[in-house]
Each structure stands twice: as C-alpha cells, then as structure tokens.
Design a protein around this motif. Structure first.
Motif, PDB file in Angstrom:
ATOM      1  N   SER A 151       0.826  -1.202   0.000  1.00 18.88           N
ATOM      2  CA  SER A 151       0.000   0.000   0.000  1.00 18.88           C
ATOM      3  C   SER A 151       0.861   1.253   0.000  1.00 18.88           C
ATOM      4  O   SER A 151       0.604   2.202  -0.749  1.00 18.88           O
ATOM      5  N   LYS A 152       1.895   1.259   0.824  1.00 16.01           N
ATOM      6  CA  LYS A 152       2.761   2.440   0.904  1.00 16.01           C
ATOM      7  C   LYS A 152       3.595   2.613  -0.360  1.00 16.01           C
ATOM      8  O   LYS A 152       3.900   3.738  -0.765  1.00 16.01           O
ATOM      9  N   ALA A 153       3.949   1.517  -0.999  1.00  9.68           N
ATOM     10  CA  ALA A 153       4.686   1.615  -2.259  1.00  9.68           C
ATOM     11  C   ALA A 153       3.807   2.202  -3.360  1.00  9.68           C
ATOM     12  O   ALA A 153       4.247   3.058  -4.134  1.00  9.68           O
ATOM     13  N   VAL A 154       2.561   1.737  -3.433  1.00 12.53           N
ATOM     14  CA  VAL A 154       1.633   2.269  -4.435  1.00 12.53           C
ATOM     15  C   VAL A 154       1.368   3.748  -4.175  1.00 12.53           C
ATOM     16  O   VAL A 154       1.376   4.565  -5.102  1.00 12.53           O
ATOM     17  N   ALA A 163      -0.383   4.746 -15.337  1.00  8.79           N
ATOM     18  CA  ALA A 163      -0.577   3.390 -15.841  1.00  8.79           C
ATOM     19  C   ALA A 163       0.268   2.407 -15.034  1.00  8.79           C
ATOM     20  O   ALA A 163       1.345   2.749 -14.545  1.00  8.79           O
ATOM     21  N   VAL A 164      -0.237   1.185 -14.899  1.00 13.18           N
ATOM     22  CA  VAL A 164       0.479   0.120 -14.203  1.00 13.18           C
ATOM     23  C   VAL A 164       0.236  -1.184 -14.948  1.00 13.18           C
ATOM     24  O   VAL A 164      -0.853  -1.426 -15.468  1.00 13.18           O
ATOM     25  N   ILE A 165       1.254  -2.036 -15.001  1.00 15.88           N
ATOM     26  CA  ILE A 165       1.138  -3.351 -15.618  1.00 15.88           C
ATOM     27  C   ILE A 165       0.878  -4.385 -14.536  1.00 15.88           C
ATOM     28  O   ILE A 165       1.582  -4.435 -13.527  1.00 15.88           O
ATOM     29  N   MET A 166      -0.136  -5.236 -14.750  1.00 19.69           N
ATOM     30  CA  MET A 166      -0.494  -6.282 -13.799  1.00 19.69           C
ATOM     31  C   MET A 166      -0.907  -7.534 -14.558  1.00 19.69           C
ATOM     32  O   MET A 166      -1.404  -7.446 -15.679  1.00 19.69           O
ATOM     33  N   PRO A 167      -0.742  -8.707 -13.945  1.00 25.44           N
ATOM     34  CA  PRO A 167      -1.303  -9.919 -14.552  1.00 25.44           C
ATOM     35  C   PRO A 167      -2.828  -9.849 -14.498  1.00 25.44           C
ATOM     36  O   PRO A 167      -3.398  -9.205 -13.627  1.00 25.44           O
ATOM     37  N   ASP A 168      -3.474 -10.532 -15.428  1.00 24.13           N
ATOM     38  CA  ASP A 168      -4.933 -10.623 -15.433  1.00 24.13           C
ATOM     39  C   ASP A 168      -5.317 -12.085 -15.581  1.00 24.13           C
ATOM     40  O   ASP A 168      -5.010 -12.699 -16.597  1.00 24.13           O
ATOM     41  N   TYR A 219       3.403  -4.737 -11.347  1.00 25.43           N
ATOM     42  CA  TYR A 219       3.046  -5.497 -10.152  1.00 25.43           C
ATOM     43  C   TYR A 219       2.977  -6.972 -10.514  1.00 25.43           C
ATOM     44  O   TYR A 219       2.298  -7.361 -11.476  1.00 25.43           O
ATOM     45  N   LEU A 220       3.662  -7.815  -9.720  1.00 27.09           N
ATOM     46  CA  LEU A 220       3.662  -9.258  -9.955  1.00 27.09           C
ATOM     47  C   LEU A 220       3.564 -10.027  -8.645  1.00 27.09           C
ATOM     48  O   LEU A 220       4.140  -9.629  -7.632  1.00 27.09           O
ATOM     49  N   ASN A 248      12.523   1.596 -17.889  1.00 18.90           N
ATOM     50  CA  ASN A 248      12.626   2.320 -16.609  1.00 18.90           C
ATOM     51  C   ASN A 248      11.391   2.096 -15.727  1.00 18.90           C
ATOM     52  O   ASN A 248      10.652   3.027 -15.389  1.00 18.90           O
ATOM     53  N   LEU A 249      11.181   0.848 -15.349  1.00 24.42           N
ATOM     54  CA  LEU A 249      10.045   0.458 -14.525  1.00 24.42           C
ATOM     55  C   LEU A 249      10.516  -0.081 -13.180  1.00 24.42           C
ATOM     56  O   LEU A 249      11.584  -0.687 -13.080  1.00 24.42           O
ATOM     57  N   LEU A 250       9.704   0.142 -12.154  1.00 23.49           N
ATOM     58  CA  LEU A 250       9.899  -0.542 -10.883  1.00 23.49           C
ATOM     59  C   LEU A 250       9.122  -1.845 -10.906  1.00 23.49           C
ATOM     60  O   LEU A 250       8.012  -1.898 -11.442  1.00 23.49           O
ATOM     61  N   ILE A 251       9.692  -2.888 -10.325  1.00 20.22           N
ATOM     62  CA  ILE A 251       8.987  -4.158 -10.168  1.00 20.22           C
ATOM     63  C   ILE A 251       8.560  -4.300  -8.717  1.00 20.22           C
ATOM     64  O   ILE A 251       9.399  -4.293  -7.813  1.00 20.22           O
TER      65      ILE A 251
END
Length: 452
Positions: A151-154, A163-168, A219-220, A248-251
């Motif tokens: 939560s604090k990271a988000v 925008a954010v990349i997530m599995p679906d 997010y993974l 240049n993304l954070l994982i």
C-alpha cells in the motif's frame, strides 16, 4: 518424470504433464548497474513528505548505549503497563519467554523502520534465500503484513491516472490499491507459467511508439500466485527484468507464497537478479507463521524505503512492537535449522491438501472443468466448460448448497466482463469437506449449464 514437482497443463486431468522446474539463475545474466533517478517514481505527495522530527529521534534513541539519560523522549513508562511477562507455547510444546529487555521493547514504541534485531535477522534470511544483498544501498522495513508495505509503495509512486502493468487475473488487494489512484491498469494475459512476456513487451513497445503514457510500475505475484497458482520461471523473470530496465520500470515483487512453493528448490526471485535497484520485494509471515501477528517486510533500495518510512511515521508509526519482538524471539530460538524444518513442514501440509483437492476435482469435475495443477500456495483455478460466466453459479446456485467459492470476475482486472473461472481454496477445508464440496460444485455446474 524428474524429482522436481511437475505442473500438468490445462487439459482437465492429471494425465498430461510438463515440467515447471526453475532453471538455475546464472550471475552472468546480470545487467550492468546504472544510476536511477528515483524521484521519477515519486508522486507529488511523496515529494512533499518530510521526516517527523520526534520520530527521527526514535532512530537515535535506539542506537544509544544502555544507561543513557532519556529526558527528551515523550513515551509512556513501561512500569505503568499491566503486563509482567509473555510466555508463548509453540506447537512443538516448547516455551519461549521474553526476557526483561525484550519485554520492554515489546511494550514500547519502536523506530518506524522496525525492530533492529528483527531487521538484522531478516537480512540474514534474505541473504540465504536470495543471494548476498548489498546492505549499504538496500534495507528492510517491517510492515503490518505485506499488504501495508505494498500500500505504501503504491501510494509513493502513483499519480492520478498513471498506468500500471499487472497480470490478469490477479490479487484483488493489489487491484484495489491502484484503483484508488484511478490508475490505467494494463492487464497481461497468463498461461501455465504466469504472465506472457511477449504480450508485455508488445504493449510497452506500442505505447512508446504511439507516445502514450508509459507505466512506471509492474506489479507481480510471482510464486504460486493468487488466484491461478502459477509460478513464473526464471527465464521469464529475466526477460521481465530486462524490460523493466529498458523502459525504466519498478517491479513490485509481492511474494507471500514464496515459502509455499512445492518445488525442491526455491524459485529465483526478481530481487536476486536486481542489479539496478528497481525491485521492491514484499514478504509476509502470514502464510507461514501467523496471519494475526501482522508482520511482513519490504526489501529494496534505501532511497525508496526511506520515502515509505516517512509515510509510516505519519500513519501507523510502526508495526506492532509485540509482534516484531515475538517473531525475532522465535526466529532466534529456531535458528536456521529450525526455520528450514518449519518451512518444510508447512509445505508438506499444503502439498497434501492440494493433492487431495486434485483427486476430488479429477473425480467429480473431469469433463466439466479445466485446470492447471498449482506449483504451490493455496489455490486451484478452474475454468468451467460450457459456461461463459460463473457469476450466478458461484453467487447463487453454489451458495444455495452452502458451498463458498470465489468467482473469476471478482479477480479480473475488469470485473464487469463475464468470466468462466472459479478460484477454489484448499487451505482450510477438511478432506471430507473437500470431497463433499467438489461433488456439490459438479452438481451445481450441471444444473447451471442446463438452466442456461
């Protein structure tokens, strides 16, 4: 069949299997480090956060030698508290007892970053399972479960509309955090080995070419993920990390089921291959020690954790002192041999639960559903054959039979779309309840298909 755990592919049975063993990670694959401008990942609120002067004093007080005269510390006196001691009986019958110094720490405020002896112990664990970390540039912050850290990271990274990349599909607790920021959630499809990297790369390349808003975060949930139960193999993780460096993304490596992998070897983590300081790893003790203790921890670059600590200073202040001290006491009591023994015991327990669930599913759902065999964790992801949407099946017909399941739409990026999936948990139900519940599910599926 090798000695490694096998993960049958989605064919509705256990007959056809493919290896899901994770190849050894080679240090030669590591990328060359470069300087990252972390301010790029901070939103306006994060940029405005300043240290709490009194909270900063707690860091200094924590480092003072015994006997120091504390006239500037505004905390209550532990002698006024109604607790004299804490004895905890373990499942083994052993008893651990907090000594005077530990009791004082357990009853008092702590630095926002966490209980120093526990952090030092957690660093040892991270070094053991993820390779030696550079603790000069990295650190650990204890959080109230992995969820608070996430939560604090988000909240640190996301601006409205980012925008954010997530599995679906994915863990709903993560989706909800990003939705608070009106995020554009880019869902990436999955197969039996997690997210499809080529699809992720295609999306990133297309957005860059069209000059669209680029995501800053991936997010993974990489090990025995919720809800699918799949584990991302090392070769895919290398490719995902390569994309993170290129764009240049954070994982955000949210990995609460890491110690519940049924593999003979632990999965290779993103953190273990992180040479650029772009992985924030979230670990939890909820699945292996106690969910009620609410102890998790975040590992990452100092620059990132410092901003999250500043948020902690003005929110919960710190994770429960008693929980942190108890966890440290238990880890010290067990030492490495005891901890490994505990991990193996827990993994064996859940693997037996999974295997019994699979027997029941094969018996009752063959021809009615398809599934992957989960490589760990607590969940089985079913695709019902002949139904486009399981909403009514789960929320009405199954409930009428007193069977509680999680419908697929509730775990999708877009919950309004129809989903033929169901998440089944094998963590709590007894063998008898599993047999009865899956039988009733089969009955409900037949009724629903006939009604449709």
């Amino acid at each position: 069949m090798s000695q490694s755990q096998v993960c049958p592919i989605l064919d509705g049975s256990l007959a056809i299997a493919k290896e899901c063993s994770i190849p050894e990670y080679s240090p030669a694959m590591k990328l060359q480090p470069k300087q990252i401008d972390y301010t790029y990942f901070f939103n306006d609120t994060t940029a405005k956060r300043k240290p709490s002067e009194l909270r900063e004093l707690s860091r200094l007080v924590d480092q003072l030698p015994p006997g120091s005269i504390k006239l500037g510390v505004g905390v209550p006196n532990v002698h006024t508290f109604p607790f004299k001691g804490f004895d905890v009986e373990l499942a083994s019958g052993e008893v651990i007892k907090l000594n005077e110094g530990e009791l004082a720490a357990a009853l008092q405020y702590l630095p926002s970053i966490g209980y120093t002896p526990l952090i030092n112990k957690l660093k040892e664990i991270q070094d053991q399972y993820h390779g030696a970390q550079n603790w000069k540039v990295k650190s650990i912050m204890v959080s109230s479960g992995a969820q608070e850290g996430l939560s604090k990271a988000v909240d640190m990274c996301m601006r409205c509309g980012d925008a954010v990349i997530m599995p679906d599909p994915t863990y709903t607790g993560a989706i909800d955090l990003f939705r608070l920021h009106d995020a554009e959630i880019i869902g990436i499809k999955q197969d039996s080995q997690g997210v499809l990297v080529k699809e992720m790369e295609k999306v990133l390349a297309s957005r860059k070419k069209k000059n669209q808003l680029m995501p800053k975060v991936i997010y993974l949930n990489p090990t025995a993920c919720n809800p699918c139960g799949t584990t991302i193999p090392t070769n895919r993780k290398r490719e995902i990390y390569r994309l993170a460096c290129e764009y240049n993304l954070l994982i955000l490596e949210d990995d609460p089921y890491y110690y519940l992998s049924f593999e003979n070897v632990h999965p290779t983590s993103f953190m273990s291959m992180d040479t650029e300081g772009r992985v924030l790893r979230f670990d939890s003790l909820s699945k292996i020690m106690s969910s009620g203790l609410r102890v998790g921890f975040v590992t990452g670059h100092n620059r990132l954790l410092r901003q999250m600590e500043l948020h902690m200073q003005t929110s919960s202040m710190h994770t429960s002192s008693l929980s942190q001290v108890l966890v440290h006491k238990l880890l010290s009591h067990w030492d490495n041999e005891g901890l490994v023994s505990h991990f193996l015991r827990v993994k064996k327990f859940y693997k037996q639960k999974r295997d019994h669930m699979l027997l029941a599913v094969k018996k009752h759902l063959s021809g009615l559903a398809e599934w992957y065999v989960p490589c760990g964790g607590m969940f089985l992801w079913l695709k019902v054959i002949g139904l486009k949407d399981t909403r009514c099946l789960v929320t009405a017909r199954c409930l009428e039979k007193n069977v509680i399941l999680a419908p697929g739409y509730a775990l999708a990026i877009d919950p309004k779309k129809p989903s033929p999936y169901i998440r089944v948990s094998f963590s709590i139900a007894s063998h008898e309840d599993v047999d009865r519940g899956i039988s009733l599910l089969a009955e409900a599926i037949r009724e629903e298909i006939q009604a449709v």
